[in-house]
Scaffold this active site. Structure first.
Site, PDB file in Angstrom:
ATOM      1  CD  GLN A   1      64.283  43.182  30.196  1.00  0.00           C
ATOM      2  OE1 GLN A   1      64.183  43.986  31.103  1.00  0.00           O
ATOM      3  NE2 GLN A   1      64.231  43.551  28.932  1.00  0.00           N
TER       4      GLN A   1
ATOM      5  N   GLY B   1      54.724  36.840  27.493  1.00  0.00           N
ATOM      6  CA  GLY B   1      53.462  37.302  26.908  1.00  0.00           C
ATOM      7  C   GLY B   1      52.833  38.419  27.737  1.00  0.00           C
ATOM      8  CE  LYS B   2      57.476  40.983  30.537  1.00  0.00           C
ATOM      9  NZ  LYS B   2      58.170  39.746  30.163  1.00  0.00           N
TER      10      LYS B   2
ATOM     11  CG  ASP C   1      61.115  36.658  25.469  1.00  0.00           C
ATOM     12  OD1 ASP C   1      60.981  37.849  25.178  1.00  0.00           O
ATOM     13  OD2 ASP C   1      62.211  36.071  25.484  1.00  0.00           O
TER      14      ASP C   1
ATOM     15  N   GLY D   1      60.794  43.228  24.229  1.00  0.00           N
ATOM     16  CA  GLY D   1      59.983  43.223  23.016  1.00  0.00           C
ATOM     17  C   GLY D   1      58.615  42.680  23.357  1.00  0.00           C
ATOM     18  CG  HIS D   2      56.468  44.016  26.106  1.00  0.00           C
ATOM     19  ND1 HIS D   2      56.313  44.920  27.131  1.00  0.00           N
ATOM     20  CD2 HIS D   2      57.397  43.140  26.542  1.00  0.00           C
ATOM     21  CE1 HIS D   2      57.115  44.582  28.131  1.00  0.00           C
ATOM     22  NE2 HIS D   2      57.786  43.517  27.788  1.00  0.00           N
TER      23      HIS D   2
HETATM   24  P1  IMP Z   1      70.632  42.660  28.104  1.00  0.00           P
HETATM   25  O1  IMP Z   1      69.443  42.972  28.929  1.00  0.00           O
HETATM   26  O2  IMP Z   1      70.499  43.053  26.651  1.00  0.00           O
HETATM   27  O3  IMP Z   1      71.913  43.152  28.725  1.00  0.00           O
HETATM   28  O4  IMP Z   1      70.788  41.053  28.055  1.00  0.00           O
HETATM   29  C1  IMP Z   1      71.072  40.299  29.226  1.00  0.00           C
HETATM   30  C2  IMP Z   1      70.326  38.961  29.185  1.00  0.00           C
HETATM   31  O5  IMP Z   1      68.927  39.202  29.312  1.00  0.00           O
HETATM   32  C3  IMP Z   1      70.505  38.188  27.863  1.00  0.00           C
HETATM   33  O6  IMP Z   1      70.481  36.798  28.147  1.00  0.00           O
HETATM   34  C4  IMP Z   1      69.271  38.557  27.076  1.00  0.00           C
HETATM   35  O7  IMP Z   1      68.933  37.584  26.123  1.00  0.00           O
HETATM   36  C5  IMP Z   1      68.228  38.640  28.202  1.00  0.00           C
HETATM   37  N1  IMP Z   1      67.114  39.530  27.871  1.00  0.00           N
HETATM   38  C6  IMP Z   1      67.107  40.869  27.861  1.00  0.00           C
HETATM   39  N2  IMP Z   1      65.894  41.333  27.530  1.00  0.00           N
HETATM   40  C7  IMP Z   1      65.107  40.265  27.339  1.00  0.00           C
HETATM   41  C8  IMP Z   1      63.732  40.110  27.014  1.00  0.00           C
HETATM   42  O8  IMP Z   1      62.972  41.058  26.823  1.00  0.00           O
HETATM   43  N3  IMP Z   1      63.286  38.835  26.924  1.00  0.00           N
HETATM   44  C9  IMP Z   1      64.080  37.749  27.158  1.00  0.00           C
HETATM   45  N4  IMP Z   1      65.373  37.865  27.471  1.00  0.00           N
HETATM   46  C10 IMP Z   1      65.889  39.108  27.568  1.00  0.00           C
END
Ligand code: IMP
Length: 427
Positions: free
Chosen positions: A223, A15-16, A13, A40-41
């Site tokens: 991520q 801001g990519k 998150d 989520g971008h």
């Molecule tokens: P998963 O990727 O849904 O299995 O989640 C594993 C961990 O990564 C959790 O703590 C999620 O909140 C975090 N996470 C997954 N995708 C994102 C993202 O796009 N932004 C921030 N945290 C993420």
């Protein structure tokens, strides 16, 4: 023209999406290389405001090919929904290409994600419940189904039948849940296959041609480094690598071909879900940053945990990624604050340490050691030249650069495309 990787440098998150959107104008190809629709971008541009989860953020430029790489796991229903949304806003998705090697998120993956999280009780990871972990587990266990398999219905039925027989045992006997109908899932995925078939290709040739023609390629991360399954805060991590190494694996591009690695950092830190976060602010300041910056998850809507900039974690992120430059986002969020803090070390078991511990339990015990700086208390959102930033803002940036060991290329002072300052050239 170079290949440039744009990577999340903290816990996601950062801001990519905005940075990729901006640099994509000159790119012939943008490749997503990891994660799935857990990402989520947010992109705000002249076409409107968009929340992209799987489609690469370069989709708004009519000549940019957007490629979903082999390292991504795709939920076809969600991808089709995203394509429809873009089309309804007048955005052409004809240049969207899906690697035939990318794995699919299946209905049992989302179900299992939820059931596994429930079974973790007080130790839940706080996943996005999008089935990402179970889909990557199946990829490694050789039980995954790849996008290319959607193009061969007979083969798909054979593999799906044997995999789902096993998954149904897991659902019913381990979790006491209802089994899924193989026939229903098969028919559903045949429909998705028909819809997505024009996009599914062997992307290796496309990428190699772009490389041979010296075209600008952007590798779009999802991520952030501190969620990496090896180097992040394991087990509170995601399931694919958001690092520069992951960019090579998830796209099929050699490390030799990557010229620039841009690390995207927020001016502060956030994380969603469980896991250690040494600089977390569980107070009014944390609430103020969250409200000021609208820190709520793009995918899940969850409030993000907010905290001061963690330079120990940032340095580690730089070490494992090898950044050639930094994009510093959301500097404007600090415009109102009289005082700022940067965590420069941790206090751990009575000692001062300057490294990022491997274990989540050790990191939980780390207390941040802060350096305090004056805030600039003036509006930066209209500034477009680095020299015009307030002296105290430049000092804050300089301290971050010094503590990370890398220079900024870009500073963002708002969500819109034009609210960007190029402090030094990216390319
Ligand atoms: P998963 O990727 O849904 O299995 O989640 C594993 C961990 O990564 C959790 O703590 C999620 O909140 C975090 N996470 C997954 N995708 C994102 C993202 O796009 N932004 C921030 N945290 C993420």
């Amino acid at each position: 023209m170079p290949v440039i990787a744009i990577l999340g440098a903290q816990w996601g998150d950062e801001g990519k999406g905005k940075v990729v959107d901006q640099l994509s104008e000159e790119a012939s190809m943008v490749i997503r290389f990891s994660g799935g629709d857990n990402a989520g971008h947010t992109v705000i541009n002249p076409h409107g405001e968009f929340k992209l989860h799987i489609v690469p953020s370069g989709i708004f430029y009519p000549t940019t090919t957007c490629l979903i790489g082999n390292g991504v796991v795709i939920n076809p229903a969600r991808l089709i929904g995203e394509i429809d949304n873009l089309n309804n806003s007048g955005i052409d998705t004809g240049r969207l290409v899906i690697s035939d090697r990318a794995h699919l998120v299946m209905p049992y993956h989302t179900l299992l994600d939820e059931l596994e999280e429930k079974s973790r009780a007080g130790k839940a990871i706080g996943t996005t419940l999008r089935g990402i972990g179970p889909a990557f587990t199946d990829k490694t266990a050789r039980l995954g189904i790849r996008a290319g398999e959607l193009l061969d219905k007979k083969g798909l039925l054979e593999r799906l039948s044997s995999i789902m027989e096993f998954k149904n045992k897991l659902l019913t006997k381990v979790y006491g849940a209802d089994p899924l109908s193989i026939e229903v899932v098969f028919q559903q995925y045949c429909q998705y296959g028909e819809r997505l078939a024009p996009h599914i290709k062997d992307t290796a040739t496309l990428i190699q041609t772009a490389l041979a023609n010296d075209e600008l390629i952007i590798l779009e991360g999802a991520q952030g480094a501190l969620l990496d399954p090896d180097f992040g805060t394991y087990p509170y991590a995601t399931s694919s690598s958001p690092l520069s190494g992951g960019a090579c694996l998830g796209s099929g591009i050699s490390p030799k071909c990557i010229d620039r690695i841009l690390g995207v950092f927020k001016a502060y830190c956030t994380r969603v879900g469980g896991g250690p976060f040494p600089t977390e602010l569980n107070d009014e300041m944390g609430d103020l940053i969250r409200e000021q910056a609208h820190e709520f998850g793009t995918t899940t809507g969850r409030p993000r945990r907010c905290g001061w900039f963690d330079a120990v974690a940032a340095r580690f992120s730089h070490q494992i990624n090898g950044f050639t430059g930094i994009a510093l986002t959301r500097l404007d969020v600090f415009d109102i604050l009289p005082e700022l803090k940067i965590c420069t070390a941790y206090k751990f078991n009575g000692k001062i340490i300057d490294y990022f511990p491997a274990g989540a339990t050790d990191l939980e015990k780390c207390q941040p050691v802060y350096e305090e700086l004056d805030g600039w208390q003036s509006d930066t959102t209209h500034i477009r030249e680095f020299d015009e930033l307030p002296a105290k803002a430049k000092k804050y940036i300089a301290r971050l650069e010094e503590s990370i060991g890398c220079r900024t290329n870009i500073v963002c002072v708002g969500p819109r495309r034009e609210q960007t300052i190029e402090s030094s050239p990216v390319l």
